[in-house]
Design a protein around this motif. Structure first.
Motif, PDB file in Angstrom:
ATOM      1  N   SER A 288       0.828  -1.206   0.000  1.00 51.99           N
ATOM      2  CA  SER A 288       0.000   0.000   0.000  1.00 51.99           C
ATOM      3  C   SER A 288       0.861   1.254   0.000  1.00 51.99           C
ATOM      4  O   SER A 288       0.605   2.209  -0.748  1.00 51.99           O
ATOM      5  N   LEU A 289       1.908   1.241   0.802  1.00 53.74           N
ATOM      6  CA  LEU A 289       2.802   2.391   0.882  1.00 53.74           C
ATOM      7  C   LEU A 289       3.502   2.645  -0.444  1.00 53.74           C
ATOM      8  O   LEU A 289       3.600   3.789  -0.909  1.00 53.74           O
ATOM      9  N   SER A 290       3.980   1.572  -1.089  1.00 57.13           N
ATOM     10  CA  SER A 290       4.711   1.730  -2.351  1.00 57.13           C
ATOM     11  C   SER A 290       3.816   2.280  -3.455  1.00 57.13           C
ATOM     12  O   SER A 290       4.229   3.152  -4.220  1.00 57.13           O
ATOM     13  N   VAL A 291       2.568   1.792  -3.544  1.00 59.98           N
ATOM     14  CA  VAL A 291       1.658   2.270  -4.590  1.00 59.98           C
ATOM     15  C   VAL A 291       1.298   3.734  -4.354  1.00 59.98           C
ATOM     16  O   VAL A 291       1.235   4.536  -5.296  1.00 59.98           O
ATOM     17  N   LYS A 292       1.055   4.097  -3.110  1.00 62.51           N
ATOM     18  CA  LYS A 292       0.681   5.478  -2.802  1.00 62.51           C
ATOM     19  C   LYS A 292       1.827   6.440  -3.107  1.00 62.51           C
ATOM     20  O   LYS A 292       1.610   7.525  -3.660  1.00 62.51           O
ATOM     21  N   ILE A 293       3.033   6.047  -2.752  1.00 64.12           N
ATOM     22  CA  ILE A 293       4.196   6.897  -3.045  1.00 64.12           C
ATOM     23  C   ILE A 293       4.379   7.043  -4.549  1.00 64.12           C
ATOM     24  O   ILE A 293       4.645   8.145  -5.061  1.00 64.12           O
ATOM     25  N   PHE A 416      -7.105   2.417  -3.973  1.00 59.08           N
ATOM     26  CA  PHE A 416      -7.854   2.975  -5.103  1.00 59.08           C
ATOM     27  C   PHE A 416      -8.361   4.377  -4.794  1.00 59.08           C
ATOM     28  O   PHE A 416      -8.291   5.276  -5.638  1.00 59.08           O
ATOM     29  N   LEU A 417      -8.881   4.584  -3.581  1.00 59.04           N
ATOM     30  CA  LEU A 417      -9.392   5.907  -3.213  1.00 59.04           C
ATOM     31  C   LEU A 417      -8.264   6.938  -3.198  1.00 59.04           C
ATOM     32  O   LEU A 417      -8.441   8.075  -3.663  1.00 59.04           O
ATOM     33  N   HIS A 418      -7.104   6.535  -2.681  1.00 56.25           N
ATOM     34  CA  HIS A 418      -5.967   7.456  -2.656  1.00 56.25           C
ATOM     35  C   HIS A 418      -5.506   7.795  -4.071  1.00 56.25           C
ATOM     36  O   HIS A 418      -5.240   8.961  -4.397  1.00 56.25           O
ATOM     37  N   LYS A 421      -7.944  10.124  -5.783  1.00 54.44           N
ATOM     38  CA  LYS A 421      -7.813  11.479  -5.231  1.00 54.44           C
ATOM     39  C   LYS A 421      -6.626  12.199  -5.857  1.00 54.44           C
ATOM     40  O   LYS A 421      -6.742  13.380  -6.254  1.00 54.44           O
ATOM     41  N   VAL A 422      -5.495  11.505  -5.969  1.00 52.89           N
ATOM     42  CA  VAL A 422      -4.293  12.118  -6.543  1.00 52.89           C
ATOM     43  C   VAL A 422      -4.524  12.483  -8.015  1.00 52.89           C
ATOM     44  O   VAL A 422      -4.104  13.555  -8.472  1.00 52.89           O
ATOM     45  N   VAL A 423      -5.195  11.608  -8.766  1.00 53.31           N
ATOM     46  CA  VAL A 423      -5.477  11.881 -10.181  1.00 53.31           C
ATOM     47  C   VAL A 423      -6.342  13.126 -10.319  1.00 53.31           C
ATOM     48  O   VAL A 423      -6.045  14.026 -11.133  1.00 53.31           O
ATOM     49  N   VAL A 424      -7.409  13.227  -9.541  1.00 50.46           N
ATOM     50  CA  VAL A 424      -8.313  14.380  -9.617  1.00 50.46           C
ATOM     51  C   VAL A 424      -7.577  15.665  -9.233  1.00 50.46           C
ATOM     52  O   VAL A 424      -7.698  16.695  -9.915  1.00 50.46           O
ATOM     53  N   LEU A 466      -0.182  19.361   3.528  1.00 54.75           N
ATOM     54  CA  LEU A 466      -1.400  19.390   4.341  1.00 54.75           C
ATOM     55  C   LEU A 466      -2.178  18.073   4.328  1.00 54.75           C
ATOM     56  O   LEU A 466      -2.738  17.666   5.350  1.00 54.75           O
ATOM     57  N   VAL A 467      -2.194  17.407   3.160  1.00 55.40           N
ATOM     58  CA  VAL A 467      -3.033  16.209   3.015  1.00 55.40           C
ATOM     59  C   VAL A 467      -2.242  14.913   3.130  1.00 55.40           C
ATOM     60  O   VAL A 467      -2.693  13.949   3.759  1.00 55.40           O
ATOM     61  N   GLU A 468      -1.042  14.880   2.547  1.00 56.86           N
ATOM     62  CA  GLU A 468      -0.274  13.629   2.498  1.00 56.86           C
ATOM     63  C   GLU A 468       0.797  13.534   3.584  1.00 56.86           C
ATOM     64  O   GLU A 468       1.591  12.597   3.578  1.00 56.86           O
ATOM     65  N   LYS A 469       0.808  14.468   4.501  1.00 61.84           N
ATOM     66  CA  LYS A 469       1.821  14.466   5.552  1.00 61.84           C
ATOM     67  C   LYS A 469       1.851  13.170   6.364  1.00 61.84           C
ATOM     68  O   LYS A 469       2.931  12.643   6.664  1.00 61.84           O
TER      69      LYS A 469
END
Length: 478
Positions: A288-293, A416-418, A421-424, A466-469
């Motif tokens: 999860s961490l690797s995909v989000k990064i 998927f939600l993260h 959000k990043v794409v939008v 602010l959001v990804e801290k």
């Protein structure tokens, strides 16, 4: 040093080398685009498909088994080393034999000599390939980073020199050979000094477990390479080499974030996944961490490329590449889909399920091949290929994530939600930057890009802070 600390250190070193290598390669691409024509790049694209496909058979697919297996004897490593040498030599001979047939198929005589020259890369790579894998297994990313920078630097010098001297497509060929030779020599030196010296023995009985893993891995790599490059092969045959050149240069821009940033994480993630493969909770956390990064790093770049394709292409390649700019606009979104799906391959391998990757790639390659052949039969344009790939990545690509979630027992909803959000957020920021540039009415492309970059940074940096801290804070926890 803990596993997590080693992983973070590996990411830092790999990131450093990635930045340096990316700058060199972008600079090389920019310079060569002004000395070579689209047909030269089209020829090289076909050459790389043939060579890249053949490399899937390089060591019978068993290299990654070295990382997957936590215990392996020197005797087994010696047997695998000589298997690598033998298969590399056989592949070189096979390419030499097939070169006239490939040249005849594309009705391009130059392909024959170019393929014969490039066939030597298999023997060169086989000499140091195992030691590169061992360095990755032991998380020696500081050493790997230094070698990558040295090889990229020499490759850059060779490419620019021969392009300036009027050697045309041979500048790309000599550059590739220089990179392979330098890398192999350095890894061979490091391996013989720090890992093991292969004995002159081969024990087939010790290889059975490796072959079962390797055959699926070899099949997966070969089929995956076909699915990733069937577009270039079909365009070359049905539209022409100039069209391949425009198309391939578009992919060169799109693939930079994927080919440079994704491996920074995946190169480290693969051995880490392998070490925690029996701990579902830890595996879920690391994946999860690797995909989000990856999404935070790659999606903004690809969104920026899509919105500012015309200016980026004009700056990087110069005039005469307008068709490439149109393709970049569409293919950037294909790249965003790949950014989400790419880490799944490392997870599958770490779990020892090379069979899943193989069968998935058979399905994907078949779907892409048939669909693109039908589309090109009717439209015969590279733009049609770009839109077709976008449609397939949105529809068929979903199945891949379902497989990853099931086999890896990964909780995909949060991922998927993260990602969504990043794409939008990044598309919104890129759109706002586009309006800002339009309002400023700047004429110079470099000024438009600089303004757009400043606007994107000023909007994206606060979002990260602010959001990804919390995500970045997780790195500090051991």
């Amino acid at each position: 040093m803990s596993l997590k600390s080693s992983a973070i250190s590996g990411v830092k070193w790999t990131t450093t080398s990635m930045v340096i290598v990316t700058i060199l390669q972008l600079l090389q691409l920019s310079i060569l685009a002004r000395y070579l024509d689209p047909t030269d790049f089209g020829l090289m694209a076909i050459l790389m498909v043939v060579i890249g496909f053949s490399q899937a058979f390089m060591d019978m697919g068993v290299s990654n088994a070295i990382i997957h297996r936590q215990k392996i004897s020197n005797s087994q490593l010696s047997s695998l080393y000589w298997l690598n040498i033998i298969s590399g030599t056989l592949l070189a001979l096979l390419v030499i034999v097939l070169a006239p047939l490939i040249a005849s198929f594309y009705e391009e005589a130059r392909l024959n000599n170019l393929l014969i020259i490039l066939s030597s890369v298999f023997i060169i790579v086989s000499l140091g390939n195992q030691y590169r894998i061992l360095c990755q297994k032991e998380l020696l990313f500081n050493l790997m980073a230094k070698i990558e920078v040295v090889t990229a630097s020499l490759s850059f010098i060779v490419a620019v020199y021969f392009a300036y001297s009027g050697w045309g497509v041979y500048a790309l060929v000599f550059s590739m050979l220089t990179q392979a030779l330098t890398s192999s020599i350095l890894f061979l030196y490091v391996g013989l000094k720090n890992h093991h010296v292969p004995t002159f023995s081969y024990k087939h009985s010790e290889m059975k477990g490796f072959y079962s893993f390797g055959l699926f891995q070899m099949g997966e790599k070969s089929v995956n390479y076909i699915s990733a490059n069937i577009d270039k092969l079909l365009i070359g045959k049905m539209v022409g080499f100039q069209a391949v050149g425009f198309y391939n240069m578009a992919w060169q821009l799109i693939i930079f974030p994927l080919a440079k940033i994704n491996p920074v994480v995946n190169k480290v993630a693969f051995p880490v996944y392998a070490k925690v493969q029996n701990d579902p909770k830890a595996l879920n956390r690391y994946y999860s961490l690797s995909v989000k990064i990856l999404s935070l790093l790659t999606v903004p770049i690809l969104a920026f490329l899509s919105f500012f394709a015309n200016d980026v292409v004009l700056i990087v390649f110069g005039k005469g590449w307008e068709q490439t700019a149109l393709l970049v606009t569409v293919l950037a979104f294909v790249g965003i889909g790949k950014a989400l799906g790419n880490p799944g391959g490392a997870l599958i391998l770490a779990l020892g399920r090379a069979d899943v990757g193989f069968w998935w790639n058979v399905f994907w390659a078949s779907t892409v091949s048939v669909t693109l052949f039908i589309v090109l039969s009717y439209f015969q344009t590279v733009e049609a290929v770009a839109f077709t790939l976008l449609a397939l990545s949105v529809t068929v690509g979903v199945i891949w994530h379902v497989l990853i979630a099931k086999i890896g027992r990964i909780s995909y909803l949060g991922i998927f939600l993260h990602f969504s959000k990043v794409v939008v957020v990044t598309i919104t920021i890129a759109w706002f930057a586009k309006q800002s540039v339009h309002f400023a009415q700047l004429e110079a492309p470099i000024l438009r890009i600089l303004l757009a970059g400043v606007v994107c940074f000023m909007l994206y940096a606060p979002y990260l802070f602010l959001v990804e801290k919390p995500l970045f804070k997780s790195f500090k926890k051991d």
